[in-house]
Design an enzyme around this catalytic site. Structure first.
Site, PDB file in Angstrom:
ATOM      1  N   ASN A   8     -51.269  -2.898   9.911  1.00  0.00           N
ATOM      2  CA  ASN A   8     -52.150  -3.892  10.524  1.00  0.00           C
ATOM      3  C   ASN A   8     -53.585  -3.405  10.456  1.00  0.00           C
ATOM      4  OD1 ASN A   8     -50.592  -6.133  11.277  1.00  0.00           O
ATOM      5  ND2 ASN A   8     -49.658  -4.945  12.922  1.00  0.00           N
ATOM      6  N   ASP A  68     -48.920   6.269   3.943  1.00  0.00           N
ATOM      7  CA  ASP A  68     -49.274   7.222   4.975  1.00  0.00           C
ATOM      8  C   ASP A  68     -50.288   8.172   4.354  1.00  0.00           C
ATOM      9  OD1 ASP A  68     -48.687   7.836   7.764  1.00  0.00           O
ATOM     10  OD2 ASP A  68     -48.137   9.806   7.011  1.00  0.00           O
ATOM     11  N   THR A  69     -51.303   8.472   5.130  1.00  0.00           N
ATOM     12  CA  THR A  69     -52.393   9.291   4.611  1.00  0.00           C
ATOM     13  C   THR A  69     -52.668  10.442   5.551  1.00  0.00           C
ATOM     14  OG1 THR A  69     -53.419   7.398   3.518  1.00  0.00           O
ATOM     15  CG2 THR A  69     -54.864   9.242   4.021  1.00  0.00           C
ATOM     16  N   LYS A 171     -65.352   3.898  -3.559  1.00  0.00           N
ATOM     17  CA  LYS A 171     -64.293   4.627  -2.832  1.00  0.00           C
ATOM     18  C   LYS A 171     -62.923   4.325  -3.452  1.00  0.00           C
ATOM     19  CE  LYS A 171     -61.969   5.393   1.548  1.00  0.00           C
ATOM     20  NZ  LYS A 171     -61.612   4.925   2.876  1.00  0.00           N
TER      21      LYS A 171
END
Ligand code: IMP
Length: 192
Positions: A8, A68-69, A171
């Protein structure tokens, strides 16, 4: 083709949407009526990405991908890593996390770090992962207002600006998530 991006985080959706072909319609968790916290209880970035994708498939039966970072800082033995979101506590506040990181690095000369993103794709009953890494350094002060999270203190190698001072297109081009998403897109394009 409809594909759920299990997040989200509007910043992430914006970043990823700009890289995904328009024939793939991205749905957010809100779009599929998922309002609970999706569990991420593993102690690796890869484990959490897989867990989130599997959770959505199991509970909502959508093909989906989850990311996931983590920010891995060499002088901190790879921390905050998988704990990047709650580095300064369960309030998961980006400002607090960034301040804590700067504090922890106050007396360190080696400021090298890397962002690592793992994307787990649950498609047609199988799970596949894509990894993107971006190497750089942690600055001594915050610079810039764009982006999110640790962006104001992360300066990628071969660039004079932090992520928070860069346009999203730059980026995306050099960043961890962009690299992982490009592999995802290539895989999806070959499949369809
Ligand atoms: P997660 O992948 O949303 O769990 O992110 C873990 C932590 O890393 C959160 O604190 C995010 O704000 C931060 N983070 C994730 N991606 C980025 C990024 O691209 N730039 C800066 N911080 C990020």
């Amino acid at each position: 083709m409809k594909l759920v991006f299990a997040t989200n985080n509007l910043n992430k959706i914006k970043e990823v949407q700009s890289l995904i072909p328009s024939k793939i319609e991205l749905l957010s968790l809100k779009d599929i009526g998922c309002f609970e916290d999706v569990p991420e209880t593993h102690n690796t970035i890869e484990g959490n990405a897989k867990q989130k994708a599997e959770y959505i498939k199991e509970h909502y039966n959508y093909d989906c991908f989850a990311d996931d970072t983590g920010l891995e800082v060499k002088a901190l033995n790879g921390e905050p890593g998988v704990y990047s979101a709650r580095y300064a506590g369960e309030q998961r506040n980006a400002e607090d996390n960034t301040n804590k990181l700067l504090e922890q690095l106050q007396n360190k000369t080696d400021r090298t770090a890397q962002f690592k993103t793992v994307i787990a794709l649950h498609l047609n009953g199988s799970l596949k992962t894509f990894t993107g890494i971006c190497e750089g350094i942690i600055t001594t002060e915050k610079h810039g207002k764009k982006g999110f999270g640790y962006d104001p203190v992360f300066k990628p190698n071969d660039h004079n600006n932090t992520f928070a001072e860069m346009d999203l297109s730059i980026k995306n081009n050099i960043g961890h998530r962009g690299k992982a998403v490009k592999q995802l897109v290539q895989f999806l394009t070959e499949k369809n």
